[in-house]
Write a protein that holds these residues in place. Structure first.
Motif, PDB file in Angstrom:
ATOM      1  N   ALA A 177       0.832  -1.204   0.000  1.00  0.00           N
ATOM      2  CA  ALA A 177       0.000   0.000   0.000  1.00  0.00           C
ATOM      3  C   ALA A 177       0.868   1.256   0.000  1.00  0.00           C
ATOM      4  O   ALA A 177       0.604   2.213  -0.736  1.00  0.00           O
ATOM      5  CB  ALA A 177      -0.935  -0.002   1.207  1.00  0.00           C
ATOM      6  N   LEU A 209      -7.288   1.688  -4.583  1.00  0.00           N
ATOM      7  CA  LEU A 209      -6.778   0.551  -3.831  1.00  0.00           C
ATOM      8  C   LEU A 209      -7.694  -0.634  -4.059  1.00  0.00           C
ATOM      9  O   LEU A 209      -8.918  -0.495  -4.001  1.00  0.00           O
ATOM     10  CB  LEU A 209      -6.755   0.893  -2.336  1.00  0.00           C
ATOM     11  CG  LEU A 209      -6.556  -0.261  -1.358  1.00  0.00           C
ATOM     12  CD1 LEU A 209      -5.173  -0.884  -1.521  1.00  0.00           C
ATOM     13  CD2 LEU A 209      -6.783   0.215   0.069  1.00  0.00           C
ATOM     14  N   PHE A 256      -2.611   3.371   2.657  1.00  0.00           N
ATOM     15  CA  PHE A 256      -2.871   3.871   1.303  1.00  0.00           C
ATOM     16  C   PHE A 256      -3.320   5.332   1.337  1.00  0.00           C
ATOM     17  O   PHE A 256      -2.812   6.165   0.578  1.00  0.00           O
ATOM     18  CB  PHE A 256      -3.930   2.999   0.616  1.00  0.00           C
ATOM     19  CG  PHE A 256      -4.243   3.401  -0.790  1.00  0.00           C
ATOM     20  CD1 PHE A 256      -3.460   2.966  -1.845  1.00  0.00           C
ATOM     21  CD2 PHE A 256      -5.341   4.205  -1.073  1.00  0.00           C
ATOM     22  CE1 PHE A 256      -3.748   3.334  -3.151  1.00  0.00           C
ATOM     23  CE2 PHE A 256      -5.650   4.570  -2.371  1.00  0.00           C
ATOM     24  CZ  PHE A 256      -4.850   4.134  -3.412  1.00  0.00           C
TER      25      PHE A 256
END
Length: 148
Positions: free
Chosen positions: A92, A104, A123
């Motif tokens: 991430a 994502l 993320f």
């Protein structure tokens, strides 16, 4: 942050948990579905999230299916999307730092919910590095995309 989230029938549980977590943290979350465990087609939800990202309606997107694979492939078909499939926080972080990913992807059948929450936080909180080599590579990806 304004975030779009979408899923297929294999990830309703994780979508609901992550949506609640993000809302509680003060993010505005647009739910692109599905809300049912009845069989459905993940490309529909990947496109709904990706369209909101490329239009600028949201800053980031999250897509979830059983493995994260199919929904990430579908999201990446939308021009302007760089969707990273992540199974841990290192992935991430690096997909944001190196690829400036704007969506994502995760798989509910692949990772535990606490890992998924950590991946989402990583993320959303990691900036793009703006490194010259990374910008050059993203430009090449965009060139490929524009010549299709």
């Amino acid at each position: 942050m304004k975030i779009a989230i979408g899923n297929d029938h294999g990830a309703v549980e994780y979508k609901d948990i992550i949506k609640a977590m993000l809302t509680e943290e003060g993010h505005e979350v647009i739910d692109c579905g599905t809300n049912s465990t009845d069989s459905c087609d993940y490309p529909d939800y990947a496109k709904a999230v990706a369209d909101k990202v490329v239009s600028g309606e949201v800053e980031k997107g999250i897509v979830i299916c059983g493995t994260g694979i199919g929904i990430s492939i579908a999201a990446n078909k939308v021009k302007g999307i760089r969707c990273g499939l992540c199974t841990n926080t290192t992935m991430a972080r690096l997909t944001r730092e190196h690829n400036d990913a704007n969506v994502l992807s995760m798989g509910q059948r692949i990772i535990g919910i606490e890992t998924a929450k950590d991946i989402v936080h990583t993320f959303l909180s990691t900036p793009f590095s703006n490194g010259e080599r990374h910008k050059r590579r993203i430009e090449k990806i965009t060139e490929i995309e524009n010549n299709q």
